[in-house]
Write a protein that holds these residues in place. Structure first.
Motif, short mmCIF file in Angstrom:
data_model
loop_
_atom_site.label_atom_id
_atom_site.label_comp_id
_atom_site.label_asym_id
_atom_site.label_seq_id
_atom_site.Cartn_x
_atom_site.Cartn_y
_atom_site.Cartn_z
N SER A 87 0.83 -1.22 0.00
CA SER A 87 0.00 0.00 0.00
C SER A 87 0.86 1.27 0.00
CB SER A 87 -0.94 0.02 1.20
OG SER A 87 -1.98 -0.91 1.05
N PRO A 88 1.42 1.63 -1.14
CA PRO A 88 2.14 2.91 -1.22
C PRO A 88 1.19 4.08 -1.00
CG PRO A 88 2.68 1.48 -3.08
CD PRO A 88 1.51 0.86 -2.39
N TYR A 89 1.76 5.18 -0.54
CA TYR A 89 0.99 6.40 -0.27
C TYR A 89 -0.22 6.10 0.61
CZ TYR A 89 3.75 8.39 -4.12
OH TYR A 89 4.78 8.81 -4.93
N SER A 90 0.00 5.40 1.71
CA SER A 90 -1.09 5.11 2.64
C SER A 90 -1.63 6.42 3.21
CB SER A 90 -0.60 4.21 3.77
OG SER A 90 -0.19 2.95 3.27
N GLN A 91 -2.95 6.60 3.11
CA GLN A 91 -3.57 7.88 3.42
C GLN A 91 -4.22 7.96 4.79
OE1 GLN A 91 -3.44 10.72 1.09
NE2 GLN A 91 -1.78 9.27 0.76
N GLY A 92 -4.57 6.85 5.36
CA GLY A 92 -5.23 6.83 6.66
C GLY A 92 -5.35 5.40 7.15
N ILE A 93 -5.67 5.24 8.44
CA ILE A 93 -5.69 3.90 9.01
C ILE A 93 -6.74 3.84 10.12
CG2 ILE A 93 -3.89 4.43 10.71
CD1 ILE A 93 -2.76 1.57 10.10
N ALA A 94 -7.36 2.68 10.27
CA ALA A 94 -8.37 2.46 11.32
C ALA A 94 -8.19 1.06 11.87
CB ALA A 94 -9.78 2.64 10.76
N ALA A 95 -8.40 0.91 13.17
CA ALA A 95 -8.28 -0.40 13.84
C ALA A 95 -9.61 -1.14 13.79
CB ALA A 95 -7.84 -0.22 15.28
N GLU A 96 -9.54 -2.45 13.51
CA GLU A 96 -10.74 -3.28 13.56
C GLU A 96 -10.77 -4.07 14.87
OE1 GLU A 96 -12.60 -7.22 11.43
OE2 GLU A 96 -11.57 -5.79 10.13
N THR A 97 -9.79 -4.93 15.07
CA THR A 97 -9.69 -5.70 16.30
C THR A 97 -8.29 -6.27 16.41
OG1 THR A 97 -10.63 -7.54 17.56
CG2 THR A 97 -10.51 -7.82 15.18
N ASP A 98 -7.77 -6.38 17.63
CA ASP A 98 -6.43 -6.94 17.86
C ASP A 98 -5.43 -6.38 16.85
OD1 ASP A 98 -7.34 -8.36 20.04
OD2 ASP A 98 -7.90 -10.11 18.85
N ASN A 99 -4.84 -7.24 16.03
CA ASN A 99 -3.82 -6.79 15.08
C ASN A 99 -4.36 -6.64 13.66
OD1 ASN A 99 -1.90 -6.74 17.11
ND2 ASN A 99 -1.09 -8.76 16.65
N VAL A 100 -5.63 -6.27 13.56
CA VAL A 100 -6.28 -6.09 12.25
C VAL A 100 -6.55 -4.60 12.04
CG1 VAL A 100 -8.23 -6.68 10.78
CG2 VAL A 100 -7.35 -8.36 12.41
N PHE A 101 -6.09 -4.09 10.90
CA PHE A 101 -6.22 -2.67 10.59
C PHE A 101 -6.62 -2.48 9.13
CE2 PHE A 101 -3.45 -2.97 14.19
CZ PHE A 101 -3.74 -1.86 14.99
N TRP A 102 -7.28 -1.36 8.85
CA TRP A 102 -7.67 -0.98 7.49
C TRP A 102 -6.85 0.23 7.05
CZ3 TRP A 102 -11.57 -3.20 4.41
CH2 TRP A 102 -12.30 -4.22 5.02
N VAL A 103 -6.47 0.25 5.77
CA VAL A 103 -5.65 1.32 5.21
C VAL A 103 -6.25 1.81 3.90
CG1 VAL A 103 -3.40 1.83 4.16
CG2 VAL A 103 -3.51 0.57 6.30
N PHE A 104 -6.19 3.12 3.69
CA PHE A 104 -6.53 3.72 2.39
C PHE A 104 -5.26 3.70 1.56
CE2 PHE A 104 -8.59 7.76 0.34
CZ PHE A 104 -8.03 7.46 -0.89
N ASP A 105 -5.22 2.86 0.54
CA ASP A 105 -4.08 2.75 -0.37
C ASP A 105 -4.20 3.84 -1.43
OD1 ASP A 105 -2.34 2.11 -2.48
OD2 ASP A 105 -2.55 -0.05 -2.19
N GLY A 106 -3.40 4.90 -1.30
CA GLY A 106 -3.49 6.03 -2.22
C GLY A 106 -2.88 5.78 -3.57
N TYR A 107 -2.11 4.71 -3.70
CA TYR A 107 -1.49 4.40 -4.98
C TYR A 107 -2.39 3.52 -5.85
CZ TYR A 107 2.12 2.80 -8.27
OH TYR A 107 2.85 2.51 -9.40
N ASN A 108 -3.04 2.54 -5.22
CA ASN A 108 -3.91 1.62 -5.95
C ASN A 108 -5.39 1.99 -5.85
OD1 ASN A 108 -1.97 -0.59 -6.90
ND2 ASN A 108 -1.47 -0.45 -4.72
N HIS A 109 -5.72 3.08 -5.15
CA HIS A 109 -7.07 3.66 -5.14
C HIS A 109 -8.11 2.80 -4.45
CE1 HIS A 109 -5.37 6.48 -8.06
NE2 HIS A 109 -5.00 5.45 -8.79
N ASP A 110 -7.73 2.05 -3.43
CA ASP A 110 -8.72 1.22 -2.76
C ASP A 110 -8.44 1.09 -1.27
OD1 ASP A 110 -7.42 -1.52 -4.73
OD2 ASP A 110 -6.59 -0.62 -2.92
N LEU A 111 -9.30 0.33 -0.58
CA LEU A 111 -9.16 0.07 0.85
C LEU A 111 -8.60 -1.32 1.05
CD1 LEU A 111 -12.61 1.55 1.90
CD2 LEU A 111 -10.37 2.60 2.32
N VAL A 112 -7.70 -1.47 2.01
CA VAL A 112 -7.03 -2.75 2.22
C VAL A 112 -7.12 -3.14 3.69
CG1 VAL A 112 -4.93 -4.07 1.83
CG2 VAL A 112 -5.41 -2.08 0.39
N ARG A 113 -7.53 -4.39 3.92
CA ARG A 113 -7.61 -4.93 5.27
C ARG A 113 -6.35 -5.74 5.55
NH1 ARG A 113 -9.33 -9.68 8.03
NH2 ARG A 113 -10.53 -9.26 9.94
#
Length: 371
Positions: A87-113
């Protein structure tokens, strides 16, 4: 930096910098804490190795909030617990649970879990148990100037992930429990050996807010209210998301010259990052104003503990409503001749007085803090 007793006279801080921050915390755009005591950061660079290669080695990094671990000597790779890529150019991040996080991938234009699974312990480098799911039905765009991030927030109860889509001047949300794996492998990467790397499609996605802001950046949730900051104007827009499309309730004008991330603290106060002034600011009533607020409307003392007085452009026939930070109505009343309002029974936090006039049709709003 860890700040204790933020905003209080007894405020103190501890500064720590990991020895390999140049890589593992390269231009962080966001930070998210999980309930297990770990946190993760999202790097806003193309290649965290700073080599400019096509195989960008960039993605979220997992850390321990234990100060006996974070930024302490622990081997050749610093104190980080884990780092995943894709996930190049990661734009933001949110925690789901334990060691699980979501990222806005600014290079590939999508959300990644990202599921880090078991961390590899401080300073190590094995990623073989990681699970990465790329949600790619939506085309999200980062700030064209590369300055303003696009933050995320997860509604833990309803399992909606809200994402600021700066490049498209909107906010979207996805149901994280929907979607199915695609038969096709992700078109980007992988750049490391992981347990699973899949593209998810067919998930539920909705536009929450479209337009009305110049450079949306930060985002926060409280009850059924969504707060979004606008880097260009210094405003925080407050929306009712109980039904879509979201309805804007009001705006808070801050003095920030480049407002970015925002959160609601445990006391119900708004805290925001002012990028251009390099400040973290806790909102105080004297530092902000709201749309449709009359210069003649005043509530004092502010903050207050036992009672307040509301004066100014108001008549005895006007309806006064007291709301909490989430927009929930606490009480409704008409003012007494003295204009006094007893507030001793309220919990500390931020509130709003709304004055509605039948004669003029105006709604005036003014913030107030109970201490």
């Amino acid at each position: 930096m860890v700040i204790d007793q933020a905003g209080e006279p007894s405020q103190s801080s501890i500064f720590r910098q990991d020895g390999n921050a140049w890589h593992f915390m390269s231009l962080p755009t966001g930070i998210a804490f999980s309930e297990n005591g770990n946190f993760a950061t999202s790097p806003g660079v193309f290649d965290a190795n700073h080599q400019g290669t096509s195989a960008a080695f960039t993605g979220p990094t997992l850390w321990s909030s234990d100060l006996d671990v974070f930024a302490q000597p622990s081997g050749g790779n610093g104190s980080h617990l884990d780092m995943l890529h894709e996930s190049p150019y990661s734009q933001g991040i949110a925690a789901e649970t334990d060691n699980v996080f979501w990222v806005f991938d600014g290079y590939n234009h999508d959300l990644v879990r990202y599921d880090f699974a078991e961390d590899h312990n401080p300073g190590n480098s094995w990623h073989g148990d990681a699970i990465i799911h790329r949600f790619s039905d939506d085309v999200l765009n980062r700030d064209p100037s590369g300055v303003v991030p696009s933050h995320l927030v997860l509604d833990q109860n309803k399992q909606w992930l809200y994402a600021v889509d700066n490049g498209n001047n909107r906010v979207i949300r996805i149901d994280i429990n929907t979607g199915v794996p695609s038969a096709e492998s992700p078109s980007y990467g992988p750049h490391e050996d992981v347990a699973e790397y899949l593209t998810y499609t067919g998930y539920t996605s909705e536009v929450v807010v479209s337009g009305g802001m110049q450079k949306p950046a930060g985002i926060a949730l409280i009850s059924n209210k969504l707060l979004v900051s606008d880097y260009a104007t210094g405003k925080i827009h407050v929306f009712d998301i109980s039904a879509l499309p979201a309805q804007e309730l009001f705006q808070i004008q801050t003095p920030a010259e480049g407002i970015m991330g925002i959160v609601i603290d445990p006391e119900g106060r708004i805290v925001y990052a002012d990028h251009d002034n390099s400040e973290i600011v806790m909102v105080s009533p004297g530092a902000l104003s709201l749309n449709n607020v009359s210069d003649n409307l005043l509530v004092y003392p502010n903050p207050a503990h036992n009672y307040v007085k509301l004066t100014g452009n108001i008549s005895s026939s006007d309806q006064v409503t007291l709301l909490d930070i989430s927009g929930r109505v606490i009480s409704q009343f008409s003012l007494s001749a003295e204009g006094l309002i007893v507030v001793s029974s309220l919990s500390p936090g931020m509130y709003f007085f709304r004055v509605s006039s039948d004669s003029s049709g105006l709604n005036q709003v003014i913030p107030w803090v109970k201490n």
